[in-house]
Motif scaffolding. Sequence first.
Motif, PDB file in Angstrom:
ATOM      1  N   LEU A 268     -48.064 -48.885  13.168  1.00 21.28           N
ATOM      2  CA  LEU A 268     -48.864 -48.110  12.218  1.00 21.28           C
ATOM      3  C   LEU A 268     -48.070 -47.860  10.940  1.00 21.28           C
ATOM      4  CD1 LEU A 268     -50.466 -45.610  14.732  1.00 21.28           C
ATOM      5  CD2 LEU A 268     -51.575 -47.548  13.609  1.00 21.28           C
ATOM      6  N   ILE A 269     -47.758 -48.937  10.223  1.00 23.65           N
ATOM      7  CA  ILE A 269     -46.870 -48.820   9.064  1.00 23.65           C
ATOM      8  C   ILE A 269     -47.546 -48.192   7.850  1.00 23.65           C
ATOM      9  CG2 ILE A 269     -45.336 -50.673   9.779  1.00 23.65           C
ATOM     10  CD1 ILE A 269     -46.902 -52.523   7.896  1.00 23.65           C
ATOM     11  N   ASP A 270     -48.865 -48.258   7.749  1.00 18.04           N
ATOM     12  CA  ASP A 270     -49.571 -47.682   6.600  1.00 18.04           C
ATOM     13  C   ASP A 270     -50.216 -46.341   6.907  1.00 18.04           C
ATOM     14  OD1 ASP A 270     -48.931 -49.862   5.011  1.00 18.04           O
ATOM     15  OD2 ASP A 270     -50.717 -50.972   5.602  1.00 18.04           O
ATOM     16  N   THR A 271     -49.945 -45.797   8.069  1.00 20.20           N
ATOM     17  CA  THR A 271     -50.542 -44.540   8.497  1.00 20.20           C
ATOM     18  C   THR A 271     -49.438 -43.541   8.845  1.00 20.20           C
ATOM     19  OG1 THR A 271     -52.384 -45.767   9.456  1.00 20.20           O
ATOM     20  CG2 THR A 271     -52.122 -43.481  10.157  1.00 20.20           C
ATOM     21  N   PRO A 272     -49.481 -42.339   8.297  1.00 22.96           N
ATOM     22  CA  PRO A 272     -48.485 -41.334   8.677  1.00 22.96           C
ATOM     23  C   PRO A 272     -48.624 -40.977  10.159  1.00 22.96           C
ATOM     24  CG  PRO A 272     -49.648 -40.666   6.693  1.00 22.96           C
ATOM     25  CD  PRO A 272     -50.369 -41.855   7.250  1.00 22.96           C
ATOM     26  N   VAL A 273     -47.538 -41.122  10.910  1.00 28.20           N
ATOM     27  CA  VAL A 273     -47.543 -40.841  12.344  1.00 28.20           C
ATOM     28  C   VAL A 273     -46.259 -40.100  12.701  1.00 28.20           C
ATOM     29  CG1 VAL A 273     -47.585 -41.835  14.655  1.00 28.20           C
ATOM     30  CG2 VAL A 273     -48.849 -42.940  12.828  1.00 28.20           C
ATOM     31  N   VAL A 274     -46.380 -39.082  13.529  1.00 28.50           N
ATOM     32  CA  VAL A 274     -45.214 -38.385  14.056  1.00 28.50           C
ATOM     33  C   VAL A 274     -45.290 -38.374  15.572  1.00 28.50           C
ATOM     34  CG1 VAL A 274     -44.903 -36.900  12.032  1.00 28.50           C
ATOM     35  CG2 VAL A 274     -46.296 -36.104  13.915  1.00 28.50           C
ATOM     36  N   GLY A 275     -44.149 -38.285  16.210  1.00 28.73           N
ATOM     37  CA  GLY A 275     -44.071 -38.144  17.657  1.00 28.73           C
ATOM     38  C   GLY A 275     -43.501 -36.777  17.975  1.00 28.73           C
ATOM     39  N   LEU A 276     -44.245 -36.007  18.750  1.00 28.75           N
ATOM     40  CA  LEU A 276     -43.840 -34.646  19.111  1.00 28.75           C
ATOM     41  C   LEU A 276     -43.709 -34.539  20.624  1.00 28.75           C
ATOM     42  CD1 LEU A 276     -46.472 -32.793  16.908  1.00 28.75           C
ATOM     43  CD2 LEU A 276     -44.100 -33.248  16.302  1.00 28.75           C
ATOM     44  N   ASP A 277     -42.855 -33.637  21.078  1.00 36.04           N
ATOM     45  CA  ASP A 277     -42.806 -33.374  22.514  1.00 36.04           C
ATOM     46  C   ASP A 277     -43.763 -32.228  22.840  1.00 36.04           C
ATOM     47  OD1 ASP A 277     -41.502 -31.033  21.773  1.00 36.04           O
ATOM     48  OD2 ASP A 277     -39.569 -31.619  22.589  1.00 36.04           O
ATOM     49  N   ALA A 278     -43.803 -31.803  24.075  1.00 40.20           N
ATOM     50  CA  ALA A 278     -44.745 -30.765  24.503  1.00 40.20           C
ATOM     51  C   ALA A 278     -44.466 -29.410  23.864  1.00 40.20           C
ATOM     52  CB  ALA A 278     -44.720 -30.638  26.026  1.00 40.20           C
ATOM     53  N   ALA A 279     -43.237 -29.205  23.374  1.00 43.76           N
ATOM     54  CA  ALA A 279     -42.893 -27.960  22.693  1.00 43.76           C
ATOM     55  C   ALA A 279     -43.106 -28.071  21.184  1.00 43.76           C
ATOM     56  CB  ALA A 279     -41.444 -27.586  22.998  1.00 43.76           C
ATOM     57  N   MET A 280     -43.775 -29.161  20.745  1.00 44.10           N
ATOM     58  CA  MET A 280     -44.071 -29.423  19.332  1.00 44.10           C
ATOM     59  C   MET A 280     -42.803 -29.626  18.496  1.00 44.10           C
ATOM     60  SD  MET A 280     -47.303 -29.606  19.404  1.00 44.10           S
ATOM     61  CE  MET A 280     -47.803 -29.635  17.709  1.00 44.10           C
ATOM     62  N   THR A 281     -41.772 -30.168  19.102  1.00 44.18           N
ATOM     63  CA  THR A 281     -40.554 -30.518  18.388  1.00 44.18           C
ATOM     64  C   THR A 281     -40.705 -31.937  17.874  1.00 44.18           C
ATOM     65  OG1 THR A 281     -39.275 -29.119  19.885  1.00 44.18           O
ATOM     66  CG2 THR A 281     -38.048 -30.758  18.606  1.00 44.18           C
ATOM     67  N   LEU A 282     -40.400 -32.140  16.614  1.00 44.20           N
ATOM     68  CA  LEU A 282     -40.511 -33.462  16.013  1.00 44.20           C
ATOM     69  C   LEU A 282     -39.452 -34.379  16.620  1.00 44.20           C
ATOM     70  CD1 LEU A 282     -41.747 -35.327  13.823  1.00 44.20           C
ATOM     71  CD2 LEU A 282     -39.944 -34.482  12.297  1.00 44.20           C
ATOM     72  N   LEU A 283     -39.895 -35.491  17.193  1.00 40.95           N
ATOM     73  CA  LEU A 283     -38.984 -36.477  17.776  1.00 40.95           C
ATOM     74  C   LEU A 283     -38.760 -37.639  16.814  1.00 40.95           C
ATOM     75  CD1 LEU A 283     -40.369 -36.636  21.428  1.00 40.95           C
ATOM     76  CD2 LEU A 283     -38.452 -35.283  20.556  1.00 40.95           C
ATOM     77  N   VAL A 284     -39.828 -38.194  16.282  1.00 39.64           N
ATOM     78  CA  VAL A 284     -39.755 -39.308  15.346  1.00 39.64           C
ATOM     79  C   VAL A 284     -40.886 -39.217  14.334  1.00 39.64           C
ATOM     80  CG1 VAL A 284     -38.654 -40.924  16.940  1.00 39.64           C
ATOM     81  CG2 VAL A 284     -41.118 -40.803  16.847  1.00 39.64           C
ATOM     82  N   ALA A 285     -40.694 -39.873  13.210  1.00 41.40           N
ATOM     83  CA  ALA A 285     -41.738 -39.964  12.183  1.00 41.40           C
ATOM     84  C   ALA A 285     -41.561 -41.298  11.481  1.00 41.40           C
ATOM     85  CB  ALA A 285     -41.616 -38.819  11.194  1.00 41.40           C
ATOM     86  N   ASN A 286     -42.678 -41.910  11.126  1.00 41.45           N
ATOM     87  CA  ASN A 286     -42.559 -43.181  10.411  1.00 41.45           C
ATOM     88  C   ASN A 286     -42.354 -42.907   8.921  1.00 41.45           C
ATOM     89  OD1 ASN A 286     -45.126 -42.594   9.522  1.00 41.45           O
ATOM     90  ND2 ASN A 286     -46.076 -44.422  10.307  1.00 41.45           N
TER      91      ASN A 286
END
Length: 50
Positions: A27-45
């Motif tokens: 998803l290179i043209d779409t803002p995407v983040v990966g969060l854990d269950a505690a809403m901690t940011l793990l990764v973002a493109n």
Amino acid sequence: MAGLAPPGPDTVPAHLTPSGQRLLDRLIDTPVVGLDAAMTLLVANPCTRL
């Protein structure tokens, strides 16, 4: 808020699965983040970084 202790880092898995990483990579043209269950940011493109 309800008198419960927030989950600690040892109780919430803080990793991105390989399939989640592949999805993020595609998803290179779409803002995407990966969060854990505690809403901690793990990764973002790159689309989500300013």
